[in-house]
Design a protein around this motif. Structure first.
Motif, mmCIF file in Angstrom:
data_model
loop_
_atom_site.group_PDB
_atom_site.id
_atom_site.type_symbol
_atom_site.label_atom_id
_atom_site.label_comp_id
_atom_site.label_asym_id
_atom_site.label_seq_id
_atom_site.Cartn_x
_atom_site.Cartn_y
_atom_site.Cartn_z
ATOM 1 N N MET A 103 -25.141 83.664 107.706
ATOM 2 C CA MET A 103 -26.264 83.754 106.777
ATOM 3 C C MET A 103 -26.689 85.197 106.579
ATOM 4 N N VAL A 116 -27.246 86.827 102.908
ATOM 5 C CA VAL A 116 -28.504 87.411 102.454
ATOM 6 C C VAL A 116 -28.300 88.891 102.143
ATOM 7 N N ILE A 154 -29.851 72.385 92.722
ATOM 8 C CA ILE A 154 -31.130 72.969 93.144
ATOM 9 C C ILE A 154 -32.206 71.889 93.145
ATOM 10 N N PHE A 186 -34.322 70.780 96.482
ATOM 11 C CA PHE A 186 -35.762 71.016 96.626
ATOM 12 C C PHE A 186 -36.596 69.741 96.553
ATOM 13 N N TYR A 187 -36.181 68.801 95.735
ATOM 14 C CA TYR A 187 -37.087 67.705 95.441
ATOM 15 C C TYR A 187 -36.632 66.337 95.939
ATOM 16 N N TYR A 229 -45.384 69.782 104.989
ATOM 17 C CA TYR A 229 -46.766 69.520 104.598
ATOM 18 C C TYR A 229 -46.858 68.240 103.763
ATOM 19 N N ARG A 251 -53.968 70.638 94.885
ATOM 20 C CA ARG A 251 -53.055 70.009 95.831
ATOM 21 C C ARG A 251 -53.354 70.421 97.277
ATOM 22 N N PHE A 252 -53.708 71.686 97.450
ATOM 23 C CA PHE A 252 -53.877 72.187 98.814
ATOM 24 C C PHE A 252 -55.343 72.419 99.167
ATOM 25 N N VAL A 294 -50.281 76.513 105.886
ATOM 26 C CA VAL A 294 -50.485 75.966 104.536
ATOM 27 C C VAL A 294 -50.085 76.998 103.484
ATOM 28 N N ASN A 354 -46.427 77.315 103.204
ATOM 29 C CA ASN A 354 -45.895 76.163 102.498
ATOM 30 C C ASN A 354 -46.125 76.283 100.989
ATOM 31 N N LYS A 358 -43.283 76.459 98.082
ATOM 32 C CA LYS A 358 -43.280 75.457 96.995
ATOM 33 C C LYS A 358 -43.271 76.143 95.638
ATOM 34 N N ALA A 418 -39.916 77.742 95.079
ATOM 35 C CA ALA A 418 -38.872 76.754 94.793
ATOM 36 C C ALA A 418 -38.976 76.276 93.348
ATOM 37 N N LEU A 419 -40.186 75.957 92.912
ATOM 38 C CA LEU A 419 -40.360 75.501 91.527
ATOM 39 C C LEU A 419 -40.006 76.620 90.549
ATOM 40 N N PHE A 466 -38.023 79.093 91.054
ATOM 41 C CA PHE A 466 -36.581 79.344 91.099
ATOM 42 C C PHE A 466 -35.830 78.327 90.254
ATOM 43 N N LEU A 467 -36.227 77.078 90.356
ATOM 44 C CA LEU A 467 -35.567 76.035 89.564
ATOM 45 C C LEU A 467 -35.752 76.314 88.063
ATOM 46 N N ALA A 513 -33.028 83.953 95.579
ATOM 47 C CA ALA A 513 -31.971 83.218 96.270
ATOM 48 C C ALA A 513 -31.906 83.692 97.715
ATOM 49 N N LEU A 572 -34.885 82.219 99.599
ATOM 50 C CA LEU A 572 -34.753 80.792 99.929
ATOM 51 C C LEU A 572 -33.712 80.567 101.020
ATOM 52 N N HIS A 573 -32.641 81.390 100.993
ATOM 53 C CA HIS A 573 -31.642 81.260 102.059
ATOM 54 C C HIS A 573 -32.244 81.614 103.404
ATOM 55 N N ALA A 574 -32.993 82.722 103.408
ATOM 56 C CA ALA A 574 -33.575 83.166 104.670
ATOM 57 C C ALA A 574 -34.542 82.109 105.192
ATOM 58 N N THR A 619 -34.709 78.653 104.361
ATOM 59 C CA THR A 619 -34.191 77.335 104.718
ATOM 60 C C THR A 619 -33.118 77.408 105.796
#
Lengths: 616, 395
Positions: free
Chosen positions: A25, A29, A552, A556-557, A587, B203-204, B296, B299, B303, B306-307, B309-310, B348, B351-353, B355
């Motif tokens: 990894m 990265v 993706i 993610f989802y 969460y 949401r939070f 929180v 998180n 989130k 991620a959204l 990025f998509l 990217a 997110l790799h780091a 996950t």
């Protein structure tokens, strides 16, 4: 770790070391960040400019250094491609190493009760005491899980205890496989489009770009010709109206390569349409494709955003220039205004010598329409946002033998301002400064002939008799000229004309050349800049993109979530231990877990709850 | 015995059915679903002959997204309907011959320009309210801040909707979705960032982050004021041939929704860093009390990224599809394209780091915060400092 046999252990472990390194990894990265940084270079320095520009910018020493490390076309250098290659290699290694394990995990039955599924070891866990028997409690638990999209598996653990293992989103790992596979496919397809065989041939030297841009196609060296059946290319070509081409040109470094096409492109007509503000609205090339025998293959309008595709080759509208319009000019001599005007014609791009002068005229450009805000012309602007079209204009540079000269922008049609029509010409003596406009009044026949006659009469008068009062002879001469050449003019028109003529004469004092060239006619001809592309791998790239997005999304989802419940039979009920864990979004999962537990408590008739209810 | 077994089976079936998500929907959700379904049905019926393949794909995507988002976040239903009806009212007023000159509602509220000015005002006020909330933790200011932000978001989208219609008025061939110059995309950015912030807030359950996210929105709004009054970029202008594309109305807004998420993530990163410092220095600071827990915020950050990025991936691909039509190749290494790639690679990496390596906490907060500069350069810097094919947003 598996055990290794001592035979070949060294080489084996070296290979493993390499694989571990490539699949790490940390490397992935690092490569992502390195690629990002390397990409910055090409955005800071304008890419693929003429080499002279770079030489001017950096000086001879740095120009050479930067050229050698490929800074003028960073994204095609070997070192950049090497980083991409390493990234693909690293991604491939990860994919090959992880896919079997992930597929196994996806397929594996859920009922394996290992320590990993012990609810007490999970991120979320809770204990419920139910009055129900173990069997019905088990079924209740399974029903609740099924309702929430989990697939529960029951497992009898013996010694009066049951386990319910459930999982949702088992295909989450597919997201990993899809995204990484998509990246590999994507890069491979992009490499195919980048025309690797030609790049290799250039490296070896069997294909060499031609550096001379000013020779006809027949004189271009054979080394600069790309093969006819080249699988991928992207080039540009400029075609004048009524002419055709069977090649396209690919710019490479300081020169170009010639790519023969499987058909002949003929530009029948080019058309620009404008908004009312004068901004171009659409560029349209009407083209015809012929085969070698002259048979029409296809005919179409190519517009921006609407390319033509024929047998995998796409033709795009990229730009446009003047294709050598024929200009018909009429020249008046200021130092001899009485002489007849001289007619001459030439094409845009040509230079002509002017008879009787020491000047050379270089025809720079022609523009069919000139839309300007009305306020630029009218002294009293009427409504806002009004635009008028001043009609055709042409620009030329007049230069004499000593090198002094000026640039002129001349409008063909007279322009009306406050009731008087004018011949209008912009003049500038240095490049880049704004034009200064000359306004010469036009007579009833729409040209400056009357003005020249007046100028001539004035000159004759001045040489013949200087005794008369200046003011009166200027006016008297004017009256005579009008009476002779334009007797139909009204008194008001005469007054306006005279006023304008005097200011024009004053303006002419600073005129840089001894002649005025006007435009009397033209035969307009455009040339369209077309981009011709053959990128067969693009479809693969689009599919790769679709798979990437899908991957993706899954990753993610659609997280993988596990619930694990262990039930122990008690003397008067069941002890239910619930555990849960998620591959992502702990969460969010905690919320879901709490909902599940609330539901379980209510269906299992939790005794604690009942007590609370009684108390409350 | 048999009947008791049947009873139990029935109970089990009932328990299972009650748990299903479809049975957990409220009546309002079902109404939302039904209303959208009918609307889409009508649209398909009316435009059947004009639609081509991709228009159906886009309509279907909108349909699914709106249904899902509305059910997931109920406030969105109200907001969507408010924007839609107000914008349609504006369009209707224009259609019956009213103009901002003779109609007071159009002049002061509904015309695109007025809507945007209201948005700017509300968002600036909301920012102050959030800052006051952070220092006082007064519930009243918290509610006020949220309300003002909502008002700004609604006015922004109403203004954009009406402006879309306005581009056609008087010059039908100019018509375009209002995402074609810097002014218009900044409006989209302000409204979208505020909307997504409101989502994360609800949401939070954390209003304190508004004091970190909204100042950037306020800065964008202030920039917008400058563009309006000094540069006069609010004027409607025709668009060049390259922009006249079906793909523009997908590529550009989606990019800005992605930017909005990245921006929010970056500013939460900043809040995390400062909150962490405050907690470490004794725990009595304002930030330590006001901000949600580090976990929180971590998180929320991931989130939002991620959204973002998509959406960024999809928007970049849509851009490539468009480029393939307009410029003759899906990728031309134009500075904007390259910077989009840089942003993509950066996240990217993030997110790799996160996950695969499981990195959390302060270093990731720093990464997220520093990415703000990369994103801002991609959005603004490229247009201001570098030349290239994407030079529509020039000042």
């Amino acid at each position: 770790m598996t055990k290794q046999s001592s035979v070949g252990a060294v080489s084996h472990s070296r290979a493993r070391l390499a694989v571990n390194f490539l699949g790490s990894m940390r490397l992935a990265v690092s490569l992502l960040v390195l690629l990002a940084i390397a990409s910055v270079i090409g955005t800071v320095l304008n890419q693929q400019q003429p080499y002279q520009d770079y030489a001017l910018k950096f000086g001879p020493f740095w120009f050479d250094v930067f050229r050698d490390i490929g800074l003028y076309n960073v994204y095609r250098t070997n070192w950049y491609l090497a980083i991409v290659g390493f990234l693909v290699l690293s991604t491939t290694t990860c994919l090959i190493r992880n896919t079997p394990r992930m597929l196994r995990e996806m397929r594996e039955p859920d009922a394996i009760v290992a320590s990993a599924y012990d609810p007490r070891g999970m991120a979320n866990n809770i204990k419920i005491i139910s009055p129900l028997s173990m069997d019905s409690a088990t079924h209740m638990v399974a029903a609740v899980m099924r309702g929430r999209g989990y697939r529960p598996k029951l497992h009898d653990r013996g010694d009066a205890s049951m386990a319910v293992i459930a999982r949702k989103g088992r295909y989450n790992r597919l997201g990993y496989i899809l995204t990484h596979a998509a990246i590999i496919v994507f890069c491979a397809a992009a490499l195919y489009n980048a025309d690797i065989p030609v790049k290799l041939a250039m490296l070896v030297g069997s294909i060499r770009p031609e550096n001379n841009f000013h020779i006809p196609l027949s004189e271009v060296s054979k080394d600069a010709w790309l093969p006819y059946n080249n699988p991928a290319y992207r080039g540009t070509v400029t075609v004048p109206e009524g002419q055709s081409t069977q090649v396209t040109y690919e710019l490479v470094g300081n020169g170009y390569l010639v790519q023969p096409l499987p058909f002949r492109i003929m530009l029948r007509r080019f058309h620009v349409s404008y908004y009312s503000t004068g901004m171009p609205k659409d560029f349209i090339s009407n083209i015809v494709l012929y085969n070698n025998e002259g048979k029409v293959l296809k005919e179409a309008n190519v517009r921006v955003n609407h390319p033509l595709t024929y047998k995998g080759v796409q033709i795009f509208q990229a730009s446009f220039v003047d294709g050598g319009s024929l200009l018909k000019m009429k020249r008046y001599m200021l130092n001899n205004p009485g002489a007849d005007a001289v007619y001459q014609q030439a094409r845009v791009g040509q230079s002509i010598y002017l008879s009787g002068t020491t000047y050379k005229l270089k025809l720079k450009g022609f523009s069919l329409d000139n839309v300007v805000p009305a306020s630029a012309i009218e002294s009293r602007p009427s409504a806002t946002d009004q635009h008028i079209n001043l009609g055709p204009s042409f620009t030329y540079i007049a230069q004499n033998k000593s090198g002094s000269g000026a640039e002129f922008k001349t409008y063909m049609q007279p322009i009306t301002r406050d009731g008087q029509s004018y011949f209008v010409q912009g003049v500038r003596t240095a490049f880049g400064i704004p034009y200064e406009y000359l306004f010469i009044p036009t007579g009833p026949n729409g040209n400056i002939g009357l003005f020249m006659k007046y100028l001539s009469a004035l000159q004759q008068q001045a040489t013949a008799d200087s005794s008369e009062n200046t003011k009166s002879y200027v006016l008297n001469t004017f009256k005579k000229v009008v009476a002779k050449y334009a007797p139909s003019m009204t008194v008001d028109a005469e007054a306006a004309y005279f006023q304008s003529a005097i200011s024009a004469i004053l303006q002419l004092k600073a005129y840089p050349v001894p002649f005025i060239v006007t435009l009397t006619g033209f035969d307009h001809r455009w040339a369209a800049g077309l981009e011709v592309t053959k990128w067969p791998a693009t479809v693969v790239i689009y599919w790769g993109c679709a798979v990437l997005v899908l991957g993706i999304f899954i990753l993610f989802y659609l997280p993988q979530r596990r619930l694990s419940v262990v039930l122990h039979a008690l003397t008067d009920g069941t002890e239910v231990i619930v555990g849960g864990t998620s591959s992502r979004n702990p969460y969010e999962f905690t919320k879901e877990f709490e909902e599940v537990v609330t539901r379980l408590r209510s269906v299992l008739g939790n005794q604690d709850d009942k007590k609370e209810n009684v108390d409350g | 015995m048999a009947s008791s077994q049947a009873d139990e089976l029935l109970t089990l079936t009932k328990i299972e059915a009650e748990g299903r998500w479809i049975n957990r929907l409220s009546k309002l959700d079902l109404l939302w679903f039904a209303g959208l379904t009918v609307t889409v049905g009508v649209l398909v019926d009316v435009f059947n002959s004009q639609f081509w393949f991709w228009q159906y794909v886009v309509l279907a995507t909108w349909y699914v997204t709106l249904v899902a988002v509305g059910i997931h976040w109920r406030a969105f239903q109200v907001a969507f309907l408010t924007v839609l009806s107000a914008a349609l009212l504006g369009v209707w007023l224009y259609s019956i011959g009213q103009t901002p000159a003779n109609d007071i509602i159009l002049r002061y509220v509904l015309q695109g320009y007025a809507g945007v000015m209201w948005m700017i005002g509300f968002l600036l006020a909301a920012t102050s309210a959030y800052v006051i909330y952070l220092f006082t933790l007064s519930e009243k200011f918290g509610r006020l801040a949220t309300g003002l932000t909502w008002a700004g978001v609604l006015m922004g989208f109403i203004g954009l909707g009406v402006r879309w219609r306005e581009t056609y008025i008087g010059h039908p061939d100019w018509g375009h979705v209002p995402v074609t110059n810097l002014w218009e995309v900044l409006v989209v950015f302000c409204a979208a960032t505020s909307l997504f912030y409101l989502y994360y807030e609800s949401r939070f359950k954390s209003k304190a982050l508004g004091a970190f996210v909204m100042p950037l929105v306020a800065a964008a709004a202030a920039f917008l004021v400058w563009l309006t009054f000094v540069q006069h970029m609010d004027r409607i202008a025709p668009i060049i041939p390259a922009l006249q594309s079906f793909w523009m109305k997908l590529h550009v807004p989606m990019m800005f929704v992605a930017y909005a998420n990245f921006t929010i993530a970056s500013l939460i990163g900043l809040a995390y860093i400062l909150g962490d410092r405050s907690r470490r220095s004794g725990g009595g600071g304002i930030l330590a009390r006001a901000l949600p827990s580090g976990e929180v915020m971590d998180n929320m950050m991931s989130k939002a990224i991620a959204l973002g990025f998509l959406l960024f991936t999809i928007a970049t691909i849509l851009g490539a599809v468009w480029a393939a039509k307009a410029w003759g190749g899906f990728w031309s290494w134009d500075p904007k394209e390259t910077w989009a790639l840089i942003v993509w690679l950066n996240y990217a990496g993030y997110l790799h780091a996160r996950t695969s390596k499981g990195w959390r906490g302060k270093q990731m907060a720093w990464w997220s915060f520093m990415s703000l500069w990369v994103v801002t350069f991609c959005f603004l810097g490229v247009n201001l400092f570098l030349s290239g094919l994407h030079s529509y947003g020039k000042l």
